[in-house]
Motif scaffolding. Structure first.
Motif, short mmCIF file in Angstrom:
data_model
loop_
_atom_site.label_atom_id
_atom_site.label_comp_id
_atom_site.label_asym_id
_atom_site.label_seq_id
_atom_site.Cartn_x
_atom_site.Cartn_y
_atom_site.Cartn_z
N GLU A 1 -6.83 8.31 3.93
CA GLU A 1 -7.62 7.46 3.68
C GLU A 1 -7.62 7.06 2.15
O GLU A 1 -8.07 6.02 1.43
CB GLU A 1 -9.34 7.81 3.61
N GLY B 1 -5.13 5.56 -0.60
CA GLY B 1 -4.34 4.49 -0.94
C GLY B 1 -4.75 3.54 -1.52
O GLY B 1 -5.96 3.31 -1.82
N ARG B 2 -3.80 2.45 -2.03
CA ARG B 2 -4.34 1.37 -2.96
C ARG B 2 -3.26 0.15 -2.49
O ARG B 2 -2.21 0.32 -2.72
CB ARG B 2 -4.23 1.61 -4.21
N TRP B 3 -4.09 -1.11 -2.11
CA TRP B 3 -2.90 -2.11 -2.08
C TRP B 3 -2.80 -2.90 -3.16
O TRP B 3 -4.04 -3.06 -3.77
CB TRP B 3 -3.64 -2.95 -0.96
N ARG C 1 -3.32 -5.36 4.82
CA ARG C 1 -3.82 -4.94 3.67
C ARG C 1 -4.93 -4.22 3.24
O ARG C 1 -5.33 -3.70 2.17
CB ARG C 1 -3.62 -6.28 2.52
N ARG C 2 -5.67 -3.90 4.44
CA ARG C 2 -6.83 -3.18 4.71
C ARG C 2 -6.57 -1.61 4.02
O ARG C 2 -5.74 -1.10 4.49
CB ARG C 2 -7.38 -3.07 5.86
N VAL C 3 -7.52 -1.32 3.13
CA VAL C 3 -7.79 0.19 2.68
C VAL C 3 -9.02 0.35 2.97
O VAL C 3 -9.87 0.03 2.40
CB VAL C 3 -7.24 -0.02 1.18
N PRO C 4 -9.17 1.75 3.37
CA PRO C 4 -8.26 2.83 4.00
C PRO C 4 -7.28 1.92 5.15
O PRO C 4 -7.97 0.88 5.69
CB PRO C 4 -9.14 3.64 4.77
N VAL C 5 -6.36 2.19 5.30
CA VAL C 5 -5.26 1.76 6.31
C VAL C 5 -5.66 1.56 7.45
O VAL C 5 -6.10 2.69 8.10
CB VAL C 5 -3.99 2.32 6.19
N MET D 1 1.14 5.52 -0.30
CA MET D 1 0.45 6.72 -0.64
C MET D 1 1.72 7.83 -0.12
O MET D 1 3.16 7.62 0.40
CB MET D 1 -0.44 6.76 0.62
N THR E 1 0.81 -1.20 0.07
CA THR E 1 -0.01 0.06 0.04
C THR E 1 0.85 1.20 0.07
O THR E 1 1.76 1.26 0.97
CB THR E 1 -0.99 0.02 1.29
N THR F 1 -4.63 1.98 10.69
CA THR F 1 -3.63 2.48 11.34
C THR F 1 -3.11 1.68 12.64
O THR F 1 -2.03 1.83 13.13
CB THR F 1 -3.58 4.02 11.52
#
Length: 387
Positions: A249, A251-253, A224-228, A177, A175, A230
């Protein structure tokens, strides 16, 4: 006067634009087909090593692409205890710069247009033929002296000519960003933090933003969750709260992929970029190899009137280095992500020792310290530009 040779290129990403520019500088008429309706670049930052910078300089875009980029002085990988597993320094003849990917893409587009390269958004190419043809989704055939597949990992042009050997889905993903820069952020050092199968890569980018990459295994659902997520990344890297709290929020995995071709060309058709040698970004060489292979492709073609022969010679001369980098970026990824957790301390010991061995250093940095074929080529009189 001889008639200018024609090239038809599938894909207006980094590779397609680089090939188009290199050919146009040598007097070719170039048309690039882009399936998307708009020219857009996804991604965050991009590592430009010395071999990539030399190639971009020969293409006439280095200064524009890197005008905002931070100059990197050191690269360090650290384990959970903060111990340096790897340390690399950079100098005037061995550079690493890190611009936003969009800056690089915009510079390539501007240069292509300056050279009268015809870029056609919304032109969907579905196949190619070694006799020098691309076919679009409407059945129209575009004939040329050279056709190039620069249409990515799942290249339809490459596969239509049966040039694919393997497309591998790897066990790690990323991911990426950009986060806001703060005055206290390191401005010249890239740091990669390791904890188990997770890695967090911090990269100085510009005065406004920094580039962050989160790497984890494909089975790591929280990672690997998006949004990350945290919170889960803060559990792995509590010392990096100041970085993680800035992750938004956006981002892209992406799962890591590797492409292996049976050959890089057939007849008057060639394959470049991710379509030819996609690889995980562990060594940061994917785009740099794309630029140097695009430049050398035009250089080999410039030396021969016979396109198929030039393409065979190009692959023979250039592919061994690309294959080498694919092997070593895989090794790096396995050491980082596939090492058993119960032997994590042993990993730190092994890597700390291994990266001090001069032979290992040479293998990891073989491409970065390579002088690209054609890098001494000045922009031709067709453009009125200086090299």
């Amino acid at each position: 006067m001889t008639t200018a040779r024609q090239a038809e290129i599938a894909g207006a990403g980094l590779g397609g634009l680089a090939v188009g520019i290199a050919l146009a500088q040598r007097g070719w008429r170039v048309r690039i087909h882009e399936r998307s309706a708009e020219l857009r670049m996804f991604g965050a930052g991009i590592w430009l090593w010395e071999n990539g910078l030399q190639s971009l300089a020969a293409l006439g875009v280095e200064q524009t692409a890197t005008r905002r980029a931070k100059r990197i002085e050191t690269l360090v990988a650290r384990d959970p205890e903060g111990k340096a597993l790897m340390h690399r320094t950079f100098g005037a003849a061995d550079r690493l710069l890190l611009p936003p990917r969009a800056d690089l893409y915009d510079a390539l587009i501007a240069r292509a247009r300056e050279l009268d390269v015809d870029i056609m958004p919304g032109s969907v190419i579905v196949g190619g033929h070694p006799r020098g043809e691309l076919e679009d989704e409407d059945g129209k055939v575009w004939k040329a002296d050279l056709v190039v597949a620069a249409d990515g990992v799942f290249s339809r042009v490459r596969e239509s000519m049966l040039l694919t050997q393997r497309v591998d889905y790897l066990d790690e993903g990323y991911t990426r960003m950009l986060i806001p820069n703060r005055p206290e952020d390191p401005s010249t050092e890239i740091t990669e933090y390791w904890n188990g199968s997770r890695r967090l890569l911090y990269d100085p980018c510009t005065d406004e933003v920094n580039y962050v990459c989160l790497c984890c295994n494909v089975d790591d659902e929280a990672g690997r969750r998006v949004p990350v997520d945290t919170d889960t990344w803060l559990e792995s890297f509590p010392q990096l709260e100041g970085i993680i709290e800035r992750i938004g929020e956006v981002g892209r995995w992406d799962r890591a992929m590797r492409v292996t071709c049976r050959a890089w060309s057939r007849g008057s058709a060639a394959v470049v970029g991710d379509a030819a040698h996609a690889q995980p970004p562990n060594l940061g060489q994917g785009a740099n190899l794309t630029f140097q292979n695009a430049l050398s492709l035009a250089t080999y073609l410039d030396a021969s009137d016979d396109v198929p022969t030039a393409l065979v010679n190009w692959e023979r001369g250039e592919r061994p280095l690309t294959d080498h980098v694919q092997r070593w970026t895989d090794l790096y990824g396995r050491a980082a992500s596939a090492w058993p957790q119960r032997f994590a301390s042993r990993r730190s010991q092994v890597l700390e020792l291994a990266t001090r061995v001069p032979w290992v250093d040479r293998q990891l940095n073989k491409a970065a310290r390579h002088n690209p074929v054609g890098a001494g080529h000045a922009a031709t009189a067709h453009t009125g530009e200086q090299g």
